[in-house]
Design a protein around this motif. Structure first.
Motif, short mmCIF file in Angstrom:
data_model
loop_
_atom_site.label_atom_id
_atom_site.label_comp_id
_atom_site.label_asym_id
_atom_site.label_seq_id
_atom_site.Cartn_x
_atom_site.Cartn_y
_atom_site.Cartn_z
N TYR A 9 0.84 -1.19 0.00
CA TYR A 9 0.00 0.00 0.00
C TYR A 9 0.88 1.25 0.00
O TYR A 9 1.89 1.31 0.70
CB TYR A 9 -0.89 -0.01 1.24
CG TYR A 9 -1.68 1.25 1.48
CD1 TYR A 9 -2.92 1.44 0.89
CD2 TYR A 9 -1.18 2.26 2.31
CE1 TYR A 9 -3.65 2.59 1.12
CE2 TYR A 9 -1.89 3.42 2.54
CZ TYR A 9 -3.13 3.58 1.94
OH TYR A 9 -3.84 4.73 2.16
N SER A 11 0.44 5.42 0.47
CA SER A 11 -0.47 6.52 0.80
C SER A 11 -0.28 7.69 -0.18
O SER A 11 0.66 7.70 -0.98
CB SER A 11 -0.21 7.01 2.23
OG SER A 11 1.01 7.72 2.29
N GLU A 16 4.65 3.84 2.55
CA GLU A 16 4.33 2.50 2.10
C GLU A 16 4.31 1.49 3.25
O GLU A 16 5.04 1.64 4.23
CB GLU A 16 5.35 2.03 1.05
CG GLU A 16 5.35 2.86 -0.22
CD GLU A 16 6.33 2.34 -1.25
OE1 GLU A 16 6.98 1.31 -0.97
OE2 GLU A 16 6.45 2.95 -2.33
N ARG A 41 -4.39 2.87 -4.43
CA ARG A 41 -3.30 2.99 -3.47
C ARG A 41 -2.43 1.73 -3.46
O ARG A 41 -1.65 1.51 -2.55
CB ARG A 41 -3.86 3.23 -2.06
CG ARG A 41 -4.52 4.59 -1.89
CD ARG A 41 -3.49 5.69 -1.74
NE ARG A 41 -4.09 6.98 -1.46
CZ ARG A 41 -4.31 7.93 -2.35
NH1 ARG A 41 -3.96 7.71 -3.63
NH2 ARG A 41 -4.86 9.08 -2.03
N VAL A 42 -2.59 0.90 -4.47
CA VAL A 42 -1.84 -0.36 -4.52
C VAL A 42 -0.58 -0.20 -5.37
O VAL A 42 -0.64 0.13 -6.54
CB VAL A 42 -2.71 -1.49 -5.10
CG1 VAL A 42 -1.90 -2.78 -5.19
CG2 VAL A 42 -3.95 -1.71 -4.24
#
Length: 218
Positions: A9, A11, A16, A41-42
């Motif tokens: 993830y 932000s 991360e 957000r991946v």
């Protein structure tokens, strides 16, 4: 196939971190992964096969699910064996739940056989009957969950307990060889007797000479 999702993830400010999901079916995994990706957000997302820890991308997982649509999959097997001490007859019960071509099915099969020496041997024979039915369905290279209420069989096949009696060793060897030949990734689950009522009923009916066979859409 049972999988877990692992994703990184990121932000909006570039921070991360990583997450790992619980175990789930491949189809559930794709559904959830697509929802995760919609967050934008991946950074990276993969699927981990719970059987051999192999790594699959989203594209590979979707391709796999597409390839098995017309084959039996998401398979759960229930088995039970009964033994009449007086007559030396055995009743075998088998119930198989599976999906194929977008539909869900239930297969029921029982059998009465002679020549066994105990209820434990009847339980192994019932499991063998189920494996034969999977072969008739042409199940190949699939994960299959086998559920039963016999500690002797479940713990024996999963390797938790040693199989000692010669007649049981013979059944276990035959079953393992057949599973290997078919490429079945077997998971053995011990369940309470009340959850195994369908297979138990089929085994009882077999002892009474009542033959049951058939497949229905559920």
């Amino acid at each position: 196939m049972k999988v877990r999702i692992e994703w990184k993830y990121r932000s909006a400010k570039g921070v991360e971190t990583s997450f790992t999901s619980e175990e789930m079916t491949a189809a559930q995994g794709v559904f959830i992964a697509e929802d995760i990706e919609r967050t934008k957000r991946v950074k990276e997302l993969v699927f981990i096969d719970m059987y051999d820890d192999s790594i699959w991308t989203m594209k590979e997982m979707k391709s796999y699910l597409k390839s098995i649509e017309t084959e039996p999959h998401d398979i759960t097997v229930y088995f039970d064996g009964g033994f009449n001490v007086g007559t030396k007859d055995s009743g075998l019960g088998c119930v198989i739940y599976y999906k194929q071509s977008g539909k869900s099915y239930r297969l029921r099969q029982n059998a009465q056989i002679e020549g066994l020496v105990s209820n434990n041997e009847a339980e192994y024979a019932a499991l063998h009957l189920c494996v034969q039915e999977l072969e008739f369905l042409e199940v190949r290279n699939m994960p299959v969950r086998f559920s039963g209420d016999s500690k002797i069989v479940i713990n024996g096949m999963s390797g938790e307990w040693p199989v000692i009696e010669s007649e049981l060793v013979s059944w276990a060897d035959r079953i393992e060889m057949k599973l290997k030949t078919m490429g079945i990734q077997a998971e053995f689950e011990l369940i309470p007797r009340k959850e195994n009522f369908e297979a138990d009923r089929l085994a009882t009916q077999a002892l009474k000479g009542i033959e049951i066979t058939g497949t229905s859409i559920i």
